[in-house]
Design an enzyme around this catalytic site. Structure first.
Site, mmCIF file in Angstrom:
data_model
loop_
_atom_site.group_PDB
_atom_site.id
_atom_site.type_symbol
_atom_site.label_atom_id
_atom_site.label_comp_id
_atom_site.label_asym_id
_atom_site.label_seq_id
_atom_site.Cartn_x
_atom_site.Cartn_y
_atom_site.Cartn_z
ATOM 1 N N SER A 216 0.838 -1.192 0.000
ATOM 2 C CA SER A 216 0.000 0.000 0.000
ATOM 3 C C SER A 216 0.874 1.244 0.000
ATOM 4 O O SER A 216 1.593 1.489 -0.962
ATOM 5 C CB SER A 216 -0.967 -0.040 1.184
ATOM 6 N N ASP A 386 -9.381 -4.566 -5.729
ATOM 7 C CA ASP A 386 -8.706 -3.632 -4.848
ATOM 8 C C ASP A 386 -9.212 -2.223 -5.148
ATOM 9 O O ASP A 386 -8.972 -1.684 -6.229
ATOM 10 C CB ASP A 386 -7.197 -3.718 -5.075
ATOM 11 N N HIS A 418 -7.931 -4.801 -1.082
ATOM 12 C CA HIS A 418 -6.710 -4.089 -0.702
ATOM 13 C C HIS A 418 -6.104 -4.627 0.590
ATOM 14 O O HIS A 418 -4.878 -4.710 0.715
ATOM 15 C CB HIS A 418 -7.015 -2.594 -0.547
#
Length: 450
Positions: A216, A386, A418
């Site tokens: 991320s 995601d 995600h």
């Protein structure tokens, strides 16, 4: 007077919410045989949360999470060029150390925002240390990435970027008094935090290179660094980016509704501090409230429409653990993320036309030239559902690169979201085991043709 008032407000809001929303219960989960919390923020949260605790992982510090699985840990500190003092948690596996010694492959795992090292250790109760048989690693199938790696032939280091509660020290600035401490974004993390961590690990382990795993926000940092300094890739056996975010435009779900107007710049000029004040109280309250029968379904749906719904893979019970581990970052960093959504391809921080012209020589902040990223050791890992790193944005990154990545793995589960790397029931089989096999296959020195 003001500090006393804030404490009064915190106490009364906490008491009110707990009395109104929580069904009467006494925690049956007791923290035993664990070291004391090494993080004062989470020590405070534990005092609030312990009477309502329903799972062990809630609000445990990184060191406590490591110890809870039978591993040992070391805390290491490194100072960046601009004075931030960052903390590592190094997982020590005596069985692996006895079998392989210093030949264990060093791996640096970097968290997303707003979390810390703990996020890679909260998926389920499993992941306990296991013995090696005849010098071979066990076939552990932990759902937590840190433990899945640590049970094998890897020397696992969990980093914490500046501004998290684990990395709140500075050589000259006080985070509670000096606004300048919070004058940073992910660009500063990329340019200063990552080189400091990588160089420290190389020196400490005696290896010439390490394996990088960024997730991320962590998967923003290395692309930003390599876009400007592609030669840094020579310090990495592998550059693994999970949920890569080089292009931030057109996110799905709730993130697409967040305001991006320039008036937020005015807020940033007035307030320069952490994006989440009263962190221990906030974490405890949200974790407890999202445990209740009334609010748990609402929390679960908000979570799904923020990160991408994967209801078959992520249980409602996992949400309270993630909420209990929310950590800090700067307001400026959060604003830079919102700017990136507006610009699509990630750019330097936008200060407005006049200051941009002074700093960058242009009215608009310049983009990062991601075409400079070396691909010989680049690994991209992405999901089909995601919401923050959707397939169309990952494709934009592929399109700008000068060649194909070494590995380009798309998780085959169509609902992979995600945060599934952190919370999914099948995280080991769909993610962690894939990472392990990639490191085993490509993790040695790669011949580079220049």
């Amino acid at each position: 007077m003001v500090p006393m008032l804030l404490k009064f407000i915190q106490f009364n809001i906490s008491s009110l919410l707990l009395n109104v929303f929580i069904y009467p219960s006494v925690s049956s989960v007791i923290i035993e045989n664990l070291p004391p919390p090494e993080n004062p923020f989470f020590a405070k949260e534990q005092k609030l949360l312990n009477p309502f605790r329903t799972t062990l992982n809630q609000a445990l510090t990184c060191g406590q999470l490591i110890a809870s699985r039978g591993f040992q840990f070391e805390r290491h500190f490194v100072t960046t060029v601009d004075g931030y003092i960052l903390q590592f948690q190094r997982i020590i596996n005596p069985y692996a150390k006895a079998a392989r010694g210093r030949s264990l492959k060093p791996i640096l795992v970097i968290h997303g925002a707003p979390t810390s090292c703990s996020s890679f250790m909260i998926n389920g109760p499993g992941g306990h240390i296991q013995e090696w048989i005849n010098g071979n690693p066990p076939n552990d199938t932990s759902k937590s990435l840190a433990f899945a790696l640590a049970n094998r032939e890897f020397d696992v280091w969990l980093g914490n970027n500046r501004g998290t509660t684990y990395s709140l020290n500075h050589t000259s600035l006080n985070p509670y008094k000096d606004r300048q401490f919070w004058d940073f974004t992910f660009v500063d993390m990329a340019m200063y935090d990552i080189p400091a961590m990588v160089d420290y690990m190389i020196q400490e382990t005696g290896h010439e290179k390490i394996v990088w795993i960024g997730y991320s926000q962590g998967a923003i940092l290395m692309p930003v660094l390599l876009a400007k300094y592609p030669e840094f890739a020579h310090k990495l056996d592998l550059n693994i980016n999970v949920a890569p975010i080089a292009f931030y435009g057109d996110p799905n779900g709730i993130a697409n509704l967040v305001p991006r107007a320039r008036f937020l710049l005015k807020i940033a000029s007035i307030y320069q501090g952490p994006v989440i004040p009263f962190l221990p109280v906030l974490d405890a309250i949200t974790s407890i409230l999202c445990t209740s029968n009334i609010l748990n379904p609402i929390c679960f749906e908000i979570y799904n429409y923020l990160f991408g719904p994967d209801r078959p893979m992520v249980s409602r019970d996992q949400i309270k653990e993630l909420l209990s581990q929310v950590d800090q970052t700067s307001f400026k960093n959060a604003l830079h993320v919102l700017q990136s959504i507006n610009f699509d391809q990630i750019r330097e921080y936008d200060y407005g036309p006049l200051k941009n012209l002074q700093l960058y020589g242009s009215i608009e902040p310049p983009v990062f030239p991601f075409e400079n990223i070396p691909t010989y050791n680049l690994v991209l890992i992405s999901g089909l559902n995601d919401y923050l790193a959707p397939p169309k944005n990952v494709q934009k990154l592929r399109n700008i690169l000068r060649g194909p990545p070494l590995v380009d793995y798309v998780v085959p589960w169509p609902l992979w979201s995600h945060t599934d790397i952190l919370l999914a029931d099948e995280a080991f089989y769909l993610m962690h085991n894939v990472i392990i096999e990639i490191i085993r296959k490509y993790g040695e020195d790669i011949e580079v043709s220049l």
